[in-house]
Design a protein around this motif. Structure first.
Motif, PDB file in Angstrom:
ATOM      1  N   LEU A 137      68.096  34.188  71.478  1.00 13.61           N
ATOM      2  CA  LEU A 137      67.379  35.355  70.953  1.00 13.61           C
ATOM      3  C   LEU A 137      67.978  36.657  71.473  1.00 13.61           C
ATOM      4  O   LEU A 137      68.063  37.643  70.745  1.00 13.61           O
ATOM      5  N   ASP A 138      68.394  36.665  72.742  1.00 15.01           N
ATOM      6  CA  ASP A 138      68.966  37.880  73.334  1.00 15.01           C
ATOM      7  C   ASP A 138      70.406  38.120  72.898  1.00 15.01           C
ATOM      8  O   ASP A 138      70.802  39.237  72.592  1.00 15.01           O
ATOM      9  N   ILE A 139      71.220  37.087  72.876  1.00 20.47           N
ATOM     10  CA  ILE A 139      72.660  37.213  72.640  1.00 20.47           C
ATOM     11  C   ILE A 139      73.031  37.040  71.168  1.00 20.47           C
ATOM     12  O   ILE A 139      73.944  37.665  70.665  1.00 20.47           O
ATOM     13  N   GLY A 140      72.334  36.165  70.474  1.00 17.04           N
ATOM     14  CA  GLY A 140      72.639  35.919  69.066  1.00 17.04           C
ATOM     15  C   GLY A 140      73.204  34.537  68.804  1.00 17.04           C
ATOM     16  O   GLY A 140      73.271  34.096  67.663  1.00 17.04           O
ATOM     17  N   ASP A 183      78.562  37.710  81.534  1.00 10.51           N
ATOM     18  CA  ASP A 183      78.887  39.121  81.329  1.00 10.51           C
ATOM     19  C   ASP A 183      78.902  39.475  79.843  1.00 10.51           C
ATOM     20  O   ASP A 183      79.476  40.460  79.434  1.00 10.51           O
ATOM     21  N   ARG A 184      78.201  38.683  79.033  1.00 10.37           N
ATOM     22  CA  ARG A 184      78.113  38.954  77.602  1.00 10.37           C
ATOM     23  C   ARG A 184      77.159  40.118  77.350  1.00 10.37           C
ATOM     24  O   ARG A 184      76.169  40.292  78.067  1.00 10.37           O
ATOM     25  N   PRO A 185      77.430  40.905  76.329  1.00  8.58           N
ATOM     26  CA  PRO A 185      76.528  42.015  76.001  1.00  8.58           C
ATOM     27  C   PRO A 185      75.127  41.492  75.640  1.00  8.58           C
ATOM     28  O   PRO A 185      74.991  40.426  75.068  1.00  8.58           O
ATOM     29  N   ASN A 186      74.116  42.238  76.004  1.00  8.65           N
ATOM     30  CA  ASN A 186      72.698  41.930  75.755  1.00  8.65           C
ATOM     31  C   ASN A 186      72.171  40.787  76.607  1.00  8.65           C
ATOM     32  O   ASN A 186      71.045  40.332  76.395  1.00  8.65           O
ATOM     33  N   TRP A 187      72.975  40.312  77.542  1.00  5.55           N
ATOM     34  CA  TRP A 187      72.507  39.249  78.440  1.00  5.55           C
ATOM     35  C   TRP A 187      71.388  39.818  79.289  1.00  5.55           C
ATOM     36  O   TRP A 187      71.545  40.860  79.931  1.00  5.55           O
ATOM     37  N   ASP A 188      70.239  39.164  79.298  1.00 12.08           N
ATOM     38  CA  ASP A 188      69.070  39.662  80.028  1.00 12.08           C
ATOM     39  C   ASP A 188      68.520  38.573  80.938  1.00 12.08           C
ATOM     40  O   ASP A 188      67.322  38.397  81.043  1.00 12.08           O
TER      41      ASP A 188
END
Length: 131
Positions: free
Chosen positions: A58-61, A74-79
């Motif tokens: 859901l966060d990363i896609g 270190d992927r974008p949108n990683w929460d």
């Protein structure tokens, strides 16, 4: 005449035989419960992974390329981290098998290879698969 009161050798042997018989009746049931408990633990851990993997998606896609990305990425949108502790081993001390994409159109493949840590098997060695 003052005799020491105690058990005779025959009485002690009878008690030991009775305890041995009881142990032989109880032990197999206890060990069969251990096996089913290990399988239940593996299934519960894989359900925890499923929740973490879905939250990650859901966060990363998309799903992570390795299960360790649930703890650090270190992927974008990683929460994350998406797991509260380090990635656990299965109940038999083996790594879980995680592949993405999964088989037969599933988004991922997650499995415990059972007690022997090898694909296939029966009983305690049977794979536990969660897709």
């Amino acid at each position: 005449m003052n005799r020491n009161k105690g058990f005779t050798m025959m009485e002690l042997l009878i008690v030991i035989v009775i305890l041995g018989l009881l142990a032989s009746l109880v032990a197999p049931k206890m060990f069969s419960k251990q096996s089913s408990s290990m399988r239940k633990i593996a299934k519960a851990q894989m359900q925890m992974f499923e929740t973490s993997l879905d939250t990650y998606r859901l966060d990363i896609g998309d799903y992570p390329s390795s299960i360790s990305e649930l703890r650090k990425s270190d992927r974008p949108n990683w929460d994350g981290p998406y797991l509260p502790k380090a990635v656990p081993l299965d109940p038999w001390g083996n790594d879980y098998v995680y592949k993405t994409p999964g088989k037969d159109g599933f988004p991922y493949y997650l499995a415990s290879l059972g007690k022997d840590g090898q694909e296939g098997g029966e009983g305690d060695n049977e794979d536990i698969i969660h897709q």
